[in-house]
Design a protein around this motif. Sequence first.
Motif, PDB file in Angstrom:
ATOM      1  N   SER A 252       0.866  -1.157   0.133  1.00 17.86           N
ATOM      2  CA  SER A 252      -0.039   0.167   0.068  1.00 17.86           C
ATOM      3  C   SER A 252       0.862   1.179  -0.089  1.00 17.86           C
ATOM      4  N   TYR A 253       2.163   0.964  -0.118  1.00 16.84           N
ATOM      5  CA  TYR A 253       2.892   2.256   0.151  1.00 16.84           C
ATOM      6  C   TYR A 253       3.291   2.716   1.481  1.00 16.84           C
ATOM      7  N   ALA A 254       2.167   2.938   2.202  1.00 15.33           N
ATOM      8  CA  ALA A 254       2.262   3.575   3.599  1.00 15.33           C
ATOM      9  C   ALA A 254       2.858   5.064   3.608  1.00 15.33           C
ATOM     10  N   LEU A 255       2.488   5.976   2.658  1.00 11.77           N
ATOM     11  CA  LEU A 255       3.072   7.088   2.671  1.00 11.77           C
ATOM     12  C   LEU A 255       2.082   7.923   3.810  1.00 11.77           C
ATOM     13  N   PHE A 256       2.902   8.817   4.620  1.00 12.31           N
ATOM     14  CA  PHE A 256       2.051   9.569   5.441  1.00 12.31           C
ATOM     15  C   PHE A 256       1.432  10.838   4.815  1.00 12.31           C
ATOM     16  N   PRO A 257      -0.044  10.662   4.862  1.00 12.73           N
ATOM     17  CA  PRO A 257      -0.870  11.697   4.036  1.00 12.73           C
ATOM     18  C   PRO A 257      -0.764  13.202   4.445  1.00 12.73           C
TER      19      PRO A 257
ATOM     20  N   ALA B 142       8.849  15.274   0.254  1.00 12.19           N
ATOM     21  CA  ALA B 142      10.220  15.364   0.579  1.00 12.19           C
ATOM     22  C   ALA B 142      10.230  15.104   2.060  1.00 12.19           C
ATOM     23  N   ASP B 143       9.433  15.322   2.937  1.00 14.60           N
ATOM     24  CA  ASP B 143       9.237  14.930   4.132  1.00 14.60           C
ATOM     25  C   ASP B 143       9.042  13.519   4.546  1.00 14.60           C
ATOM     26  N   ASN B 144       8.056  12.960   3.589  1.00 11.52           N
ATOM     27  CA  ASN B 144       7.980  11.399   3.478  1.00 11.52           C
ATOM     28  C   ASN B 144       9.215  10.757   3.400  1.00 11.52           C
ATOM     29  N   ILE B 145      10.128  11.226   2.292  1.00 16.44           N
ATOM     30  CA  ILE B 145      11.704  10.819   2.020  1.00 16.44           C
ATOM     31  C   ILE B 145      12.383  10.769   3.103  1.00 16.44           C
ATOM     32  N   ALA B 146      12.220  11.931   3.896  1.00 12.10           N
ATOM     33  CA  ALA B 146      13.209  12.374   5.028  1.00 12.10           C
ATOM     34  C   ALA B 146      12.867  11.607   6.291  1.00 12.10           C
ATOM     35  N   PHE B 147      11.914  11.191   6.463  1.00 16.90           N
ATOM     36  CA  PHE B 147      11.236  10.687   7.667  1.00 16.90           C
ATOM     37  C   PHE B 147      12.297   9.787   8.407  1.00 16.90           C
TER      38      PHE B 147
ATOM     39  N   GLN C 203      13.385  10.407 -10.496  1.00 17.19           N
ATOM     40  CA  GLN C 203      12.806  11.444 -11.519  1.00 17.19           C
ATOM     41  C   GLN C 203      11.284  12.259 -11.128  1.00 17.19           C
ATOM     42  N   LEU C 204      11.684  12.587  -9.522  1.00 21.52           N
ATOM     43  CA  LEU C 204      10.390  13.363  -9.112  1.00 21.52           C
ATOM     44  C   LEU C 204      11.100  14.941  -8.853  1.00 21.52           C
ATOM     45  N   GLU C 205      11.923  15.212  -9.571  1.00 26.36           N
ATOM     46  CA  GLU C 205      12.570  16.674  -9.046  1.00 26.36           C
ATOM     47  C   GLU C 205      11.190  17.696  -9.236  1.00 26.36           C
ATOM     48  N   GLY C 206      11.182  18.746  -8.337  1.00 23.34           N
ATOM     49  CA  GLY C 206       9.996  19.604  -8.326  1.00 23.34           C
ATOM     50  C   GLY C 206       8.750  19.309  -7.865  1.00 23.34           C
ATOM     51  N   LEU C 207       8.911  18.119  -7.221  1.00 22.41           N
ATOM     52  CA  LEU C 207       7.557  17.444  -6.756  1.00 22.41           C
ATOM     53  C   LEU C 207       7.537  17.260  -5.310  1.00 22.41           C
ATOM     54  N   GLY C 208       8.864  17.789  -4.759  1.00 20.97           N
ATOM     55  CA  GLY C 208       8.953  17.509  -3.336  1.00 20.97           C
ATOM     56  C   GLY C 208       8.101  18.039  -2.285  1.00 20.97           C
ATOM     57  N   GLY C 209       7.240  19.419  -2.761  1.00 22.50           N
ATOM     58  CA  GLY C 209       6.412  19.906  -1.770  1.00 22.50           C
ATOM     59  C   GLY C 209       4.924  19.463  -2.079  1.00 22.50           C
ATOM     60  N   ARG C 210       4.616  18.506  -2.892  1.00 21.54           N
ATOM     61  CA  ARG C 210       3.353  18.059  -3.056  1.00 21.54           C
ATOM     62  C   ARG C 210       3.081  16.957  -2.160  1.00 21.54           C
ATOM     63  N   ARG C 211       1.818  16.875  -1.560  1.00 14.56           N
ATOM     64  CA  ARG C 211       1.145  15.756  -0.720  1.00 14.56           C
ATOM     65  C   ARG C 211       1.080  14.524  -1.353  1.00 14.56           C
ATOM     66  N   PRO C 212       0.819  13.407  -0.849  1.00 18.65           N
ATOM     67  CA  PRO C 212       0.829  12.062  -1.624  1.00 18.65           C
ATOM     68  C   PRO C 212      -0.440  12.055  -2.457  1.00 18.65           C
ATOM     69  N   HIS C 213      -1.674  12.685  -2.075  1.00 20.93           N
ATOM     70  CA  HIS C 213      -2.992  12.557  -2.554  1.00 20.93           C
ATOM     71  C   HIS C 213      -2.827  13.344  -4.216  1.00 20.93           C
TER      72      HIS C 213
ATOM     73  N   GLY D  48       1.914   5.605  -9.906  1.00 22.02           N
ATOM     74  CA  GLY D  48       3.117   5.603 -10.276  1.00 22.02           C
ATOM     75  C   GLY D  48       4.338   6.453  -9.448  1.00 22.02           C
ATOM     76  N   GLN D  49       3.731   7.862  -9.285  1.00 19.39           N
ATOM     77  CA  GLN D  49       4.601   8.584  -8.431  1.00 19.39           C
ATOM     78  C   GLN D  49       4.823   8.273  -6.997  1.00 19.39           C
ATOM     79  N   GLN D  50       3.710   7.933  -6.449  1.00 14.85           N
ATOM     80  CA  GLN D  50       3.507   7.328  -5.104  1.00 14.85           C
ATOM     81  C   GLN D  50       4.359   6.311  -4.867  1.00 14.85           C
ATOM     82  N   GLN D  51       4.457   5.340  -5.667  1.00 13.40           N
ATOM     83  CA  GLN D  51       5.265   4.036  -5.676  1.00 13.40           C
ATOM     84  C   GLN D  51       6.810   4.537  -5.711  1.00 13.40           C
ATOM     85  N   ARG D  52       7.126   5.515  -6.606  1.00 11.15           N
ATOM     86  CA  ARG D  52       8.499   6.115  -6.591  1.00 11.15           C
ATOM     87  C   ARG D  52       8.934   6.793  -5.369  1.00 11.15           C
ATOM     88  N   VAL D  53       8.108   7.559  -4.590  1.00  7.91           N
ATOM     89  CA  VAL D  53       8.174   8.052  -3.272  1.00  7.91           C
ATOM     90  C   VAL D  53       8.570   7.034  -2.281  1.00  7.91           C
TER      91      VAL D  53
END
Length: 356
Positions: free
Chosen positions: A85-90, A95-100, A124-134, A139-144
Amino acid sequence: MSAPLLVLSGLRKRFGATVAVDGVELEIGAGEFFALLGGSGCGKSTLLRLIAGLERPDEGRVWLDGRDITELPPHRRPLHTMFQSYALFPHLSVADNIAFGLRRQGWSRPAIAARVAEMLRLVQLEGLGGRRPHQLSGGQQQRVALARALAPRPRLVLLDEPLSALDRRLREAMRAELKAIQREVGITFVAVTHDQEEAMGLATRMAVMERGRLLQVDSPRAIYERPANRFVASFIGQVNLLAWRAPGRGRRLALPLPGAGDGVRGRGGAARRPGSARAPPREAEAAPAGRGRRGKPACARGSPGSSTAARARCSGWARAVWSSSPSTRTASGEADPAHRRGGRARLRARRRGAPP
């Protein structure tokens, strides 16, 4: 195989009367992409959870990089698990998900910022660090999730059905991307999947699992071409399962199969992949009412699509499945008469040297 990074020694796990993992012995080398393949309920996810520390084995030990980690809790193991389910923090940004995990390990702010930027470039997600998972696609969520798993530089990454939540086209694209990323970072990946195509396409080595046991561990090509038993042969791709009985007591039956030698006595069986043995279309057409031994009909059935599958059964002798290529169709695209649905063919076996 390179020196083993992960060693599973006699792992066994029960849930009540059910044995989920039954005495698994396995070594996985550093830098490998290893796949655990099996159907639902075979024990592959339980085995992954035992490695991650989310379950404790009833018996056996788990060794990682020469260290016994069986008793270590999940957060103290030098590995990361990427869940289905990727279990990303919504509530956190990309960027904060990756830094957790980096913050949990006490990395400095400059080091965290540099590592997060490096991971965003990698997936390959440069420029998207400020977005939220939703705000991201599947495919982008999987990469995060993958970037978060790789950021702390773990010795091992565990993937639980990593591509199952994606549609077919995206799954194929992410499969190639995932394999390329693994090669680039050089970290050992262990993936659990029920998808044969996914396992064969990703893994450098794989294991086929059934009822808590590893039935065969080898390269994808070796498992496909030289299955260890009937279950592995039928589980991986299409296969011709041939059974024979030599006529007469003490007689030999000559078979053009690997390992048959000069002949075989008594009863036996073999597996052949489509394309390794073919039934000529015109022979099938010439014997439309053929019957197998003991009067059992040998029936050919056409399947929809660009190829035709045929199945023949001769009681006491052989059962075979073969596929014809699109070239057996007419110029108008219709199926050749020899491969029409419901047509019949004759399957024969003869001793070596006997007249055809």
